[in-house]
Design a protein around this motif. Structure first.
Motif, PDB file in Angstrom:
ATOM      1  N   LEU A   1       0.970  -0.743  -0.288  1.00 43.38           N
ATOM      2  CA  LEU A   1      -0.299  -0.206   0.339  1.00 43.38           C
ATOM      3  C   LEU A   1       0.859   1.441   0.079  1.00 43.38           C
ATOM      4  CD1 LEU A   1      -3.019  -0.279   2.470  1.00 43.38           C
ATOM      5  CD2 LEU A   1      -2.982  -0.299   0.057  1.00 43.38           C
ATOM      6  N   ARG A   2       1.748   1.793   0.599  1.00 46.16           N
ATOM      7  CA  ARG A   2       2.438   2.386   1.200  1.00 46.16           C
ATOM      8  C   ARG A   2       3.452   2.760  -0.476  1.00 46.16           C
ATOM      9  NH1 ARG A   2       4.155   0.997   6.331  1.00 46.16           N
ATOM     10  NH2 ARG A   2       5.505  -0.612   5.901  1.00 46.16           N
ATOM     11  N   VAL A   3       4.017   1.823  -0.893  1.00 37.10           N
ATOM     12  CA  VAL A   3       4.352   1.796  -2.223  1.00 37.10           C
ATOM     13  C   VAL A   3       3.558   2.283  -3.861  1.00 37.10           C
ATOM     14  CG1 VAL A   3       6.324   0.621  -4.146  1.00 37.10           C
ATOM     15  CG2 VAL A   3       6.586  -0.072  -2.022  1.00 37.10           C
ATOM     16  N   ALA A   4       2.591   1.625  -3.378  1.00 39.16           N
ATOM     17  CA  ALA A   4       1.317   1.264  -4.925  1.00 39.16           C
ATOM     18  C   ALA A   4       1.071   3.240  -4.237  1.00 39.16           C
ATOM     19  CB  ALA A   4       0.231   1.416  -4.245  1.00 39.16           C
ATOM     20  N   SER A   5       1.107   4.586  -3.568  1.00 39.85           N
ATOM     21  CA  SER A   5       1.092   5.110  -3.282  1.00 39.85           C
ATOM     22  C   SER A   5       1.415   6.003  -3.451  1.00 39.85           C
ATOM     23  CB  SER A   5       0.525   5.180  -1.312  1.00 39.85           C
ATOM     24  OG  SER A   5       0.027   7.428  -1.385  1.00 39.85           O
ATOM     25  N   ALA A   6       2.849   5.875  -3.173  1.00 39.03           N
ATOM     26  CA  ALA A   6       4.001   6.514  -3.452  1.00 39.03           C
ATOM     27  C   ALA A   6       3.598   6.780  -5.395  1.00 39.03           C
ATOM     28  CB  ALA A   6       5.718   6.499  -3.065  1.00 39.03           C
ATOM     29  N   CYS A   7       3.615   5.078  -5.340  1.00 37.41           N
ATOM     30  CA  CYS A   7       3.875   5.279  -7.370  1.00 37.41           C
ATOM     31  C   CYS A   7       3.418   5.776  -7.879  1.00 37.41           C
ATOM     32  CB  CYS A   7       3.982   3.898  -7.407  1.00 37.41           C
ATOM     33  SG  CYS A   7       5.416   3.347  -7.185  1.00 37.41           S
ATOM     34  N   GLY A   8       1.867   5.931  -7.378  1.00 35.78           N
ATOM     35  CA  GLY A   8       0.375   6.324  -8.494  1.00 35.78           C
ATOM     36  C   GLY A   8       0.672   8.622  -7.927  1.00 35.78           C
ATOM     37  N   ALA A   9       1.226   9.160  -6.956  1.00 34.45           N
ATOM     38  CA  ALA A   9       1.549   9.614  -6.286  1.00 34.45           C
ATOM     39  C   ALA A   9       2.795  10.947  -7.618  1.00 34.45           C
ATOM     40  CB  ALA A   9       1.653  10.417  -4.895  1.00 34.45           C
ATOM     41  N   LEU A  10       3.814   9.791  -7.670  1.00 35.97           N
ATOM     42  CA  LEU A  10       5.176  10.480  -8.306  1.00 35.97           C
ATOM     43  C   LEU A  10       4.547  10.530 -10.006  1.00 35.97           C
ATOM     44  CD1 LEU A  10       8.026   8.804  -6.702  1.00 35.97           C
ATOM     45  CD2 LEU A  10       7.222  11.087  -6.596  1.00 35.97           C
ATOM     46  N   SER A  11       3.330   9.644 -10.222  1.00 37.91           N
ATOM     47  CA  SER A  11       3.878   9.270 -11.473  1.00 37.91           C
ATOM     48  C   SER A  11       2.746  10.463 -12.062  1.00 37.91           C
ATOM     49  CB  SER A  11       2.399   7.936 -11.977  1.00 37.91           C
ATOM     50  OG  SER A  11       1.249   8.299 -12.200  1.00 37.91           O
ATOM     51  N   THR A  12       2.193  11.124 -11.529  1.00 35.37           N
ATOM     52  CA  THR A  12       1.496  12.243 -11.923  1.00 35.37           C
ATOM     53  C   THR A  12       2.536  13.842 -11.580  1.00 35.37           C
ATOM     54  OG1 THR A  12       1.598  13.902  -9.093  1.00 35.37           O
ATOM     55  CG2 THR A  12      -0.654  11.960  -9.918  1.00 35.37           C
ATOM     56  N   GLN A  13       4.142  13.732 -11.921  1.00 34.28           N
ATOM     57  CA  GLN A  13       4.503  14.626 -11.972  1.00 34.28           C
ATOM     58  C   GLN A  13       5.343  15.000 -13.567  1.00 34.28           C
ATOM     59  OE1 GLN A  13       5.698  16.717  -8.749  1.00 34.28           O
ATOM     60  NE2 GLN A  13       3.649  15.163  -8.915  1.00 34.28           N
ATOM     61  N   GLY A  14       4.889  14.329 -14.249  1.00 32.73           N
ATOM     62  CA  GLY A  14       5.371  14.737 -16.117  1.00 32.73           C
ATOM     63  C   GLY A  14       3.879  14.052 -16.554  1.00 32.73           C
ATOM     64  N   LEU A  15       3.375  14.629 -18.197  1.00 27.63           N
ATOM     65  CA  LEU A  15       2.245  14.642 -18.772  1.00 27.63           C
ATOM     66  C   LEU A  15       2.811  13.504 -19.109  1.00 27.63           C
ATOM     67  CD1 LEU A  15       2.900  17.665 -20.826  1.00 27.63           C
ATOM     68  CD2 LEU A  15       0.677  17.034 -18.892  1.00 27.63           C
ATOM     69  N   GLY A  16       1.603  12.298 -19.091  1.00 29.79           N
ATOM     70  CA  GLY A  16       0.986  11.278 -19.581  1.00 29.79           C
ATOM     71  C   GLY A  16       1.386   9.930 -18.432  1.00 29.79           C
ATOM     72  N   GLY A  17       1.232   8.924 -18.847  1.00 32.17           N
ATOM     73  CA  GLY A  17       1.228   7.595 -17.654  1.00 32.17           C
ATOM     74  C   GLY A  17       2.955   6.924 -17.098  1.00 32.17           C
ATOM     75  N   THR A  18       3.348   7.386 -18.700  1.00 31.14           N
ATOM     76  CA  THR A  18       4.639   6.350 -18.194  1.00 31.14           C
ATOM     77  C   THR A  18       5.618   7.191 -18.022  1.00 31.14           C
ATOM     78  OG1 THR A  18       5.478   6.325 -20.593  1.00 31.14           O
ATOM     79  CG2 THR A  18       3.917   4.394 -18.748  1.00 31.14           C
ATOM     80  N   ALA A  19       5.641   8.599 -18.241  1.00 34.33           N
ATOM     81  CA  ALA A  19       7.029   9.831 -18.442  1.00 34.33           C
ATOM     82  C   ALA A  19       7.807  10.048 -16.539  1.00 34.33           C
ATOM     83  CB  ALA A  19       6.299  11.329 -18.849  1.00 34.33           C
ATOM     84  N   ALA A  20       6.830   9.988 -15.190  1.00 36.74           N
ATOM     85  CA  ALA A  20       7.138  10.211 -14.814  1.00 36.74           C
ATOM     86  C   ALA A  20       7.200   9.327 -13.378  1.00 36.74           C
ATOM     87  CB  ALA A  20       6.844  11.377 -13.563  1.00 36.74           C
ATOM     88  N   GLN A  21       6.622   7.349 -13.468  1.00 35.72           N
ATOM     89  CA  GLN A  21       7.236   6.634 -13.091  1.00 35.72           C
ATOM     90  C   GLN A  21       7.852   6.734 -12.132  1.00 35.72           C
ATOM     91  OE1 GLN A  21       5.278   3.255 -16.100  1.00 35.72           O
ATOM     92  NE2 GLN A  21       3.458   3.589 -14.681  1.00 35.72           N
ATOM     93  N   PRO A  22       8.392   6.091 -11.163  1.00 37.35           N
ATOM     94  CA  PRO A  22       9.691   6.364 -10.205  1.00 37.35           C
ATOM     95  C   PRO A  22      10.624   4.817 -10.463  1.00 37.35           C
ATOM     96  CG  PRO A  22       7.371   5.984  -8.828  1.00 37.35           C
ATOM     97  CD  PRO A  22       7.060   5.674 -10.393  1.00 37.35           C
ATOM     98  N   THR A  23      11.343   4.809 -10.299  1.00 43.01           N
ATOM     99  CA  THR A  23      12.280   3.965  -9.667  1.00 43.01           C
ATOM    100  C   THR A  23      11.953   2.747  -8.009  1.00 43.01           C
ATOM    101  OG1 THR A  23      13.957   4.775  -8.943  1.00 43.01           O
ATOM    102  CG2 THR A  23      14.394   4.689 -11.356  1.00 43.01           C
ATOM    103  N   LEU A  24      12.454   2.130  -8.230  1.00 46.78           N
ATOM    104  CA  LEU A  24      12.539   1.323  -6.789  1.00 46.78           C
ATOM    105  C   LEU A  24      12.891   2.456  -5.920  1.00 46.78           C
ATOM    106  CD1 LEU A  24      11.302  -0.531  -5.407  1.00 46.78           C
ATOM    107  CD2 LEU A  24      13.324  -2.097  -5.306  1.00 46.78           C
ATOM    108  N   PRO A  25      14.183   2.868  -5.976  1.00 46.18           N
ATOM    109  CA  PRO A  25      14.606   3.477  -5.034  1.00 46.18           C
ATOM    110  C   PRO A  25      13.647   4.836  -4.707  1.00 46.18           C
ATOM    111  CG  PRO A  25      16.120   2.522  -6.190  1.00 46.18           C
ATOM    112  CD  PRO A  25      15.448   2.270  -6.936  1.00 46.18           C
ATOM    113  N   GLU A  26      13.337   5.960  -5.786  1.00 46.93           N
ATOM    114  CA  GLU A  26      12.319   6.304  -5.400  1.00 46.93           C
ATOM    115  C   GLU A  26      10.917   6.583  -4.949  1.00 46.93           C
ATOM    116  OE1 GLU A  26      14.141   9.207 -10.082  1.00 46.93           O
ATOM    117  OE2 GLU A  26      12.398   7.991  -9.822  1.00 46.93           O
ATOM    118  N   ALA A  27      10.990   5.502  -5.586  1.00 46.49           N
ATOM    119  CA  ALA A  27       9.397   5.415  -4.939  1.00 46.49           C
ATOM    120  C   ALA A  27       9.449   4.764  -3.184  1.00 46.49           C
ATOM    121  CB  ALA A  27       8.955   3.963  -5.267  1.00 46.49           C
ATOM    122  N   LEU A  28      10.425   3.448  -2.740  1.00 48.19           N
ATOM    123  CA  LEU A  28      10.604   3.508  -1.452  1.00 48.19           C
ATOM    124  C   LEU A  28      10.604   4.863  -0.517  1.00 48.19           C
ATOM    125  CD1 LEU A  28      13.206   0.258  -1.293  1.00 48.19           C
ATOM    126  CD2 LEU A  28      10.764   0.521  -1.199  1.00 48.19           C
TER     127      LEU A  28
END
Length: 308
Positions: free
Chosen positions: A265-292
């Protein structure tokens, strides 16, 4: 096994238009918008890319046409490390496309289906199912060719399973999904979708229910009575396209790494939030260290204790 995750889903491109305060006006009225771009779209592809970005071994099964847009979709998947050997190209057919109109945190979507709904259970090879630990089905209500054969496919699959239903354009929220739910491990809707699916189901769910609640975080309810909630990180979004799909990627990839439901749940919430920092669905998807790193700042609540 060769793959941690096999995604059986729709494939399309997104034309993302950031409208700002502009409202589209018919009557041949031209307006100037803040930004626009063509990117990889579709819930399934975004989830696959997000999980691969987190280090999972991911394969995609889907259908595109033999047009340039099909080339675009498959090339973007491959660039993100997603195995596309199980993706089909249909001669003489057109790849699906969605126009995403974004305006101050909200969005409207207009979809040309193309080959989006043309993946059938027979199109998912037995070797793909045998090679994967988890099967995820995206945009259930758009994949009409998959409805009839999916229950048997899920029952025969040896690993764990999940479905993200997404919105139902017909508004019925049925199409065989209630009969499929007892055979799933996880259902991953947003709040609105969860309400409609529950109404169509007519009773308590017998699979794990993960509800994405946008800025209010997410909740998890399991058949054993486990009830958890996580807050959303305080992040100002640039574009929310695919945030729920990146959430799915974080949740599934964490479980497949051996993580607990609370960690997922924690990682999922982080990934969902970080993905909103770029246009489109994949541009800002985080790496594992960024998500953690962001996930470490989030707290998971025991909802049973809160309700006492």
């Amino acid at each position: 096994m060769d793959f941690d995750l096999l995604v059986a889903g729709e494939l399309n491109a997104d034309v993302v238009v950031e409208c700002g305060d502009v409202q589209p006006t018919f009557g041949q009225v031209e307006e100037i918008v803040e930004d626009a771009t063509i990117v990889l779209g579709s819930s399934g592809a975004i989830t696959a890319c997000g999980a691969a970005r987190l280090g999972a071994r991911v394969a995609m099964a889907g259908v595109v046409g033999d047009d340039w847009l099909g080339d675009f979709v498959l090339d973007r998947l491959a660039e993100r490390g997603v195995d596309t050997r199980y993706c089909l190209r249909r001669p003489g057919r057109r790849t699906g496309m969605t126009v995403v109109l974004g305006a101050r945190g909200d969005r409207a979507m207009l979809t040309f289906p193309g080959e989006i709904g043309r993946l059938s259970a027979a199109d998912v090879p037995a070797e793909a199912l045998a090679a994967a630990r988890h099967l995820h089905v995206s945009s259930y209500f758009l994949q009409y060719d998959l409805w009839a054969g999916l229950p048997a496919l899920v029952k025969e699959f040896a690993g764990t399973t999940s479905v993200d239903p997404n919105w139902d354009p017909s508004r019925s929220f049925d199409h065989g999904l209630p009969a499929l739910l007892p055979h799933l491990d996880y259902l991953l809707p947003n709040e609105q979708e969860a309400e409609h699916v529950a109404r169509a189901n007519g009773g308590p769910l017998t699979c794990g229910l993960v509800v994405k609640r946008g800025g209010d975080g997410a909740t998890l309810n399991l058949p054993d009575g486990t009830a958890l909630g996580v807050d959303a990180p305080a992040i100002t979004p640039v574009d929310t396209t695919g945030a729920g799909d990146s959430f799915d990627a974080g949740f599934l990839a964490t479980l497949l790494r051996g993580g607990t439901h609370a960690e997922a749940l924690r990682v999922a919430s982080a990934c969902g939030a970080l993905s909103t920092q770029g246009l489109g669905g994949t541009a800002a998807q985080p790496t594992l260290p960024e998500a953690l790193e962001l996930a470490g700042s989030l707290t998971v609540h025991d909802l049973q204790e809160t309700q006492k």
